[in-house]
Design a protein around this motif. Structure first.
Motif, PDB file in Angstrom:
ATOM      1  N   LEU A 190       0.838  -1.208   0.000  1.00 28.64           N
ATOM      2  CA  LEU A 190       0.000   0.000   0.000  1.00 28.64           C
ATOM      3  C   LEU A 190       0.871   1.254   0.000  1.00 28.64           C
ATOM      4  O   LEU A 190       0.605   2.213  -0.736  1.00 28.64           O
ATOM      5  N   ASP A 191       1.927   1.230   0.823  1.00 25.79           N
ATOM      6  CA  ASP A 191       2.848   2.380   0.831  1.00 25.79           C
ATOM      7  C   ASP A 191       3.480   2.567  -0.546  1.00 25.79           C
ATOM      8  O   ASP A 191       3.552   3.689  -1.063  1.00 25.79           O
ATOM      9  N   ALA A 192       3.931   1.449  -1.141  1.00 31.15           N
ATOM     10  CA  ALA A 192       4.619   1.532  -2.434  1.00 31.15           C
ATOM     11  C   ALA A 192       3.691   2.044  -3.534  1.00 31.15           C
ATOM     12  O   ALA A 192       4.120   2.741  -4.461  1.00 31.15           O
ATOM     13  N   ASP A 193       2.409   1.679  -3.442  1.00 28.40           N
ATOM     14  CA  ASP A 193       1.439   2.072  -4.484  1.00 28.40           C
ATOM     15  C   ASP A 193       0.708   3.373  -4.143  1.00 28.40           C
ATOM     16  O   ASP A 193      -0.313   3.681  -4.779  1.00 28.40           O
ATOM     17  N   ALA A 194       1.224   4.119  -3.189  1.00 28.33           N
ATOM     18  CA  ALA A 194       0.474   5.287  -2.704  1.00 28.33           C
ATOM     19  C   ALA A 194       0.050   6.220  -3.840  1.00 28.33           C
ATOM     20  O   ALA A 194      -1.110   6.654  -3.897  1.00 28.33           O
ATOM     21  N   ASP A 195       0.984   6.498  -4.754  1.00 31.78           N
ATOM     22  CA  ASP A 195       0.646   7.444  -5.833  1.00 31.78           C
ATOM     23  C   ASP A 195      -0.513   6.926  -6.676  1.00 31.78           C
ATOM     24  O   ASP A 195      -1.458   7.665  -6.992  1.00 31.78           O
ATOM     25  N   ALA A 196      -0.445   5.651  -7.044  1.00 34.38           N
ATOM     26  CA  ALA A 196      -1.498   5.083  -7.890  1.00 34.38           C
ATOM     27  C   ALA A 196      -2.835   5.056  -7.148  1.00 34.38           C
ATOM     28  O   ALA A 196      -3.893   5.339  -7.724  1.00 34.38           O
ATOM     29  N   ILE A 197      -2.796   4.722  -5.859  1.00 38.08           N
ATOM     30  CA  ILE A 197      -4.046   4.649  -5.089  1.00 38.08           C
ATOM     31  C   ILE A 197      -4.650   6.046  -4.935  1.00 38.08           C
ATOM     32  O   ILE A 197      -5.865   6.235  -5.111  1.00 38.08           O
ATOM     33  N   LEU A 198      -3.813   7.019  -4.646  1.00 38.79           N
ATOM     34  CA  LEU A 198      -4.337   8.380  -4.480  1.00 38.79           C
ATOM     35  C   LEU A 198      -4.876   8.927  -5.808  1.00 38.79           C
ATOM     36  O   LEU A 198      -5.902   9.626  -5.820  1.00 38.79           O
ATOM     37  N   ALA A 199      -4.211   8.595  -6.913  1.00 39.79           N
ATOM     38  CA  ALA A 199      -4.706   9.028  -8.228  1.00 39.79           C
ATOM     39  C   ALA A 199      -6.063   8.393  -8.516  1.00 39.79           C
ATOM     40  O   ALA A 199      -6.986   9.053  -9.021  1.00 39.79           O
ATOM     41  N   ALA A 200      -6.204   7.096  -8.184  1.00 38.68           N
ATOM     42  CA  ALA A 200      -7.485   6.420  -8.380  1.00 38.68           C
ATOM     43  C   ALA A 200      -8.557   7.074  -7.519  1.00 38.68           C
ATOM     44  O   ALA A 200      -9.709   7.256  -7.942  1.00 38.68           O
ATOM     45  N   ASN A 201      -8.180   7.446  -6.308  1.00 38.05           N
ATOM     46  CA  ASN A 201      -9.123   8.091  -5.405  1.00 38.05           C
ATOM     47  C   ASN A 201      -9.577   9.454  -5.947  1.00 38.05           C
ATOM     48  O   ASN A 201     -10.749   9.828  -5.822  1.00 38.05           O
ATOM     49  N   VAL A 202      -8.640  10.183  -6.573  1.00 34.20           N
ATOM     50  CA  VAL A 202      -9.005  11.468  -7.184  1.00 34.20           C
ATOM     51  C   VAL A 202     -10.082  11.246  -8.250  1.00 34.20           C
ATOM     52  O   VAL A 202     -11.039  12.012  -8.364  1.00 34.20           O
ATOM     53  N   GLU A 203      -9.943  10.180  -9.014  1.00 31.34           N
ATOM     54  CA  GLU A 203     -10.936   9.858 -10.032  1.00 31.34           C
ATOM     55  C   GLU A 203     -12.304   9.567  -9.391  1.00 31.34           C
ATOM     56  O   GLU A 203     -13.335  10.070  -9.848  1.00 31.34           O
ATOM     57  N   ASP A 204     -12.312   8.767  -8.312  1.00 26.28           N
ATOM     58  CA  ASP A 204     -13.574   8.516  -7.607  1.00 26.28           C
ATOM     59  C   ASP A 204     -14.199   9.817  -7.121  1.00 26.28           C
ATOM     60  O   ASP A 204     -15.418  10.025  -7.233  1.00 26.28           O
ATOM     61  N   LEU A 205     -13.365  10.698  -6.555  1.00 27.32           N
ATOM     62  CA  LEU A 205     -13.882  11.967  -6.028  1.00 27.32           C
ATOM     63  C   LEU A 205     -14.455  12.831  -7.151  1.00 27.32           C
ATOM     64  O   LEU A 205     -15.487  13.489  -6.984  1.00 27.32           O
ATOM     65  N   ARG A 206     -13.764  12.814  -8.304  1.00 26.29           N
ATOM     66  CA  ARG A 206     -14.223  13.594  -9.450  1.00 26.29           C
ATOM     67  C   ARG A 206     -15.626  13.130  -9.880  1.00 26.29           C
ATOM     68  O   ARG A 206     -16.542  13.943 -10.064  1.00 26.29           O
ATOM     69  N   VAL A 207     -15.791  11.815 -10.011  1.00 26.03           N
ATOM     70  CA  VAL A 207     -17.096  11.277 -10.409  1.00 26.03           C
ATOM     71  C   VAL A 207     -18.156  11.618  -9.355  1.00 26.03           C
ATOM     72  O   VAL A 207     -19.265  12.040  -9.685  1.00 26.03           O
ATOM     73  N   ALA A 208     -17.785  11.456  -8.092  1.00 28.39           N
ATOM     74  CA  ALA A 208     -18.750  11.718  -7.017  1.00 28.39           C
ATOM     75  C   ALA A 208     -19.174  13.178  -7.019  1.00 28.39           C
ATOM     76  O   ALA A 208     -20.361  13.500  -6.860  1.00 28.39           O
ATOM     77  N   GLU A 209     -18.192  14.076  -7.195  1.00 28.31           N
ATOM     78  CA  GLU A 209     -18.531  15.508  -7.203  1.00 28.31           C
ATOM     79  C   GLU A 209     -19.423  15.849  -8.394  1.00 28.31           C
ATOM     80  O   GLU A 209     -20.372  16.630  -8.265  1.00 28.31           O
ATOM     81  N   ALA A 210     -19.114  15.236  -9.541  1.00 28.78           N
ATOM     82  CA  ALA A 210     -19.931  15.494 -10.734  1.00 28.78           C
ATOM     83  C   ALA A 210     -21.374  15.056 -10.510  1.00 28.78           C
ATOM     84  O   ALA A 210     -22.312  15.624 -11.072  1.00 28.78           O
ATOM     85  N   LYS A 211     -21.545  14.024  -9.653  1.00 30.18           N
ATOM     86  CA  LYS A 211     -22.900  13.556  -9.347  1.00 30.18           C
ATOM     87  C   LYS A 211     -23.563  14.387  -8.266  1.00 30.18           C
ATOM     88  O   LYS A 211     -24.687  14.106  -7.859  1.00 30.18           O
ATOM     89  N   GLY A 212     -22.832  15.352  -7.731  1.00 34.71           N
ATOM     90  CA  GLY A 212     -23.401  16.197  -6.692  1.00 34.71           C
ATOM     91  C   GLY A 212     -23.389  15.563  -5.311  1.00 34.71           C
ATOM     92  O   GLY A 212     -24.208  15.892  -4.449  1.00 34.71           O
ATOM     93  N   THR A 213     -22.463  14.595  -5.089  1.00 36.75           N
ATOM     94  CA  THR A 213     -22.383  13.919  -3.793  1.00 36.75           C
ATOM     95  C   THR A 213     -22.053  14.919  -2.685  1.00 36.75           C
ATOM     96  O   THR A 213     -21.244  15.816  -2.873  1.00 36.75           O
ATOM     97  N   GLY A 214     -22.692  14.714  -1.518  1.00 37.55           N
ATOM     98  CA  GLY A 214     -22.559  15.669  -0.420  1.00 37.55           C
ATOM     99  C   GLY A 214     -21.251  15.551   0.346  1.00 37.55           C
ATOM    100  O   GLY A 214     -20.448  14.627   0.136  1.00 37.55           O
ATOM    101  N   GLY A 215     -21.045  16.491   1.249  1.00 38.57           N
ATOM    102  CA  GLY A 215     -19.774  16.653   1.951  1.00 38.57           C
ATOM    103  C   GLY A 215     -19.387  15.478   2.836  1.00 38.57           C
ATOM    104  O   GLY A 215     -18.235  15.033   2.805  1.00 38.57           O
TER     105      GLY A 215
END
Lengths: 433, 433
Positions: free
Chosen positions: A48-73
């Motif tokens: 998990l430590d070694a893949d931190a960059d890839a995991i955080l980038a994937a998480n940014v994508e999830d957040l982007r989709v969620a925000e586009a859907k109007g997901t709450g805080g």
């Protein structure tokens, strides 16, 4: 992803093949020594430590989709990873490695008059299906705890976190492979259609236990469709009862910690019950303290009289899990009236009594069937870590197998191992000699 | 009886009212002291003795109906009561009274660094639905064990035994009433339609556990329709593996006891696996011994060569629970081949190894996930009484909550009781003082 009908994994029957592969891999996990499992858990944390960059980038994508859907805080916050949170997830795996291994524990021994020696020994459950929602940390936490207890795990998280979950699972599976364990021991379901989840929940020849964690809708869906055993992690409508004999300062501490510290947690308080003899002394102070912290007060008529700023409670408020800075307050005539209220409206999760009367405490504990009952201690201790389990996979409100916070031991089962010297039950002589 | 549409109890929704009454009564049972429960169990036994004539007359009626339907001998025998059997049933209740009370048992204690004291305490499960077939003794046995563990019980027996069950339940309920407990604590379902059983199995807000005991069809029906938790008492395809290092005389004893003493029991042997190096020395003696006792031998080609009088086994024989004087026999090349066979064909019930090799015994125990694994002891010890539980409500083949023989303790659940002196989790100071 769930609309891609060309993806071969979108065949609902493909889930059976995934589950069978997990069961095969689980046999290998069950056979691992404690040291091997703990080394594996450290390797998973390192991955998990070694893949931190890839995991955080994937998480940014999830957040982007969620925000586009109007997901709450609040939902976005549960979904969000950052370097510190991800490091925390990795460290949690190292903490699981440090826990005692429940597998192989001999819980009882007995030698019978006929000389047979009986041991009760903990063995893994087998294959555990974890059904959850938006929090990507569950992917790593649940995998680690299941593996510690010698099980295979099938992870079915929410669509909001799918990119994060795929990245986390990839890291964990790489660690498995490096240790010679089939990656299927930690299987992530990427086909998130409901019919595929239903198919998974019907595999009662493969899956030994399903653990749903999430909102009421998810739990009900799983309970309705499952043919595999289910341990529900249902809502926490937790009560604090302030007895006539309570120390008011102590009760205020329990109230503040239980309601304000982390209102979104299932072990936070939702309802305050106050003995009528304590109402005048306690409720005005409670109201002032809670208002100051922004807590909305919903009171029954008798409580309302002592709580400035409160609004009248509705019938629904007594059954509500607010998960927010809201509390329902009722004045009761007696300990028995408090018990009766909790029996009607509680969710079998956690109840607290503040009292200096030992008989009242004993009656409260004895009369209530909730998983955790506290005397003069905060409901917030209803947590695997706080209760000494080390880590928890959730808090069971199912009154079977495990009730309350579930640690690694709850992911095993006791079986019987019997050793003899040829004893038989009905033979009167040794016919062969 | 099941066709009487004028009977108001024939409304499938009436089962909900029965179950709610049982739950209310169960709260009173849960609150009883050990002495009160034991006195009640003695009163129940005495009531069975007092009602012996009525119960035996009701049983004659059941037998008459069964015979008119052409019911076979083994079934009739399970259904039949006589004065000695009925006295045995009453005495079994007195034995349950003598068992330790699991309710209130503190299984673990721990004081955390912050001073909170944690106890794990056994409490009753609540309401248990027992679904069974023709044996009227289950009516009394299950009621007694559920009550001992502080539970209410809903008994849904088979139509073959309905008159006997009504008479037995009436006696037990009279004893409840004489002790001030609502008779609904032991509820007998007299509406035996399938849709009513389905309704019962869906009451997941009332029923805490369903225990089906009976044939494969019944278990599958319950598993398919239940929304309440189920612990299955499924078939016993029990294996004896005779290792290369086994003492042949000891192995013959285990074989004879396991196959011949009571072939209709679920803990009797169905399959014999013999290491190839032992085949020549062991199988001819085994064949002669079993043939002499009237056992039909179904052998794989290599075993057939050493067993005169055997017939070739079919593929289905390896998965069969014969419950009769029939045994399937296979020669295996190694311990691992035996383990592999059992993993493929076993029912997770009970497996036995005969060996003088401790490493082989350890590997057999470790590699198999069955509820009970025996080393050099008869499969027939896979029984609550023999394993020290005192009495059993059945043998669980569900890998959750209880696995193997289930006694009174398995009808309770551990919960958490926490005592503190005002400890909080997140407050940094006492804000109220």
């Amino acid at each position: 992803m769930s609309d891609n009908t060309h993806d071969p994994t979108n065949d609902p029957m493909a889930i059976r093949a995934l589950a069978l592969a997990c069961r095969d891999a689980a046999q290998a996990v069950a056979a691992l020594s404690t040291d091997a499992k703990d080394a594996l858990l450290h390797a998973m944390a390192d991955a998990l430590d070694a893949d931190a960059d890839a995991i955080l980038a994937a998480n940014v994508e999830d957040l982007r989709v969620a925000e586009a859907k109007g997901t709450g805080g609040a939902m976005l916050d549960r979904l969000r990873l950052d370097p510190a949170r991800l490091a925390g997830i990795a460290n949690a795996l190292r903490e699981v490695a440090a826990l005692p291994d429940p597998v192989g524990m001999v819980t009882r021994r007995e030698t019978r008059p006929n000389g047979i020696a009986i041991e009760r020994v903990r063995v893994p459950l087998g294959v555990i299906a974890m059904i959850y929602e938006a929090r990507p940390n569950v992917t790593a936490d649940a995998a680690a705890l299941c593996l510690k207890a010698g099980n295979g795990v099938i992870l079915r998280g929410g669509s909001e976190a799918i990119c994060s979950n795929v990245a986390i699972a990839a890291a964990l599976q790489r660690a498995l492979q490096a240790h010679g364990i089939a990656p299927a021991a930690i299987t992530l379901v990427e086909d998130l259609r409901r019919e595929t989840m239903v198919e998974l929940l019907r595999l009662n020849d493969i899956v030994d236990l399903a653990i749903p964690r999430g909102g009421e809708g998810l739990i009900r869906f799983v309970a309705e469709h499952a043919r595999v055993p289910v341990i529900k992690h249902y809502k926490g409508v937790c009560h604090l009862y302030v007895d006539a004999s309570a120390d008011p300062d102590l009760a205020l501490d329990l109230l503040l910690d239980g309601k304000v510290a982390r209102p979104s947690a299932c072990n936070s308080l939702e309802t305050l019950l106050v003995h009528v003899d304590m109402a005048e002394a306690f409720l005005p102070r409670a109201a002032a303290m809670l208002r100051e912290r922004g807590v909305q007060l919903r009171a029954d008529p008798r409580a309302l009289a002592h709580m400035s700023g409160a609004v009248p409670a509705t019938d629904d408020d007594w059954d509500a899990e607010f998960l927010d800075l809201v509390i329902a307050v009722r004045v009761v005539d007696s300990l028995d009236a408090a018990i009766d209220h909790i029996r009607r409206h509680g969710s079998d999760h956690t109840e607290v009594i503040a009292t200096r009367d030992e008989a009242a405490a004993a009656r409260f504990v004895h009369a209530l069937r909730s998983a955790v009952v506290m005397v003069n201690a905060s409901s917030r201790f209803s947590d695997g870590g706080e209760l000494g389990l080390g880590a928890e996979i959730g808090i069971s409100t199912t009154r079977l197998h495990a009730y309350g916070p579930m640690g690694a031991e709850s992911l095993t089962i006791e079986r019987f191992v019997v050793r003899g010297a040829g004893q038989t039950r009905n033979l009167k002589h040794a016919p062969a000699s």
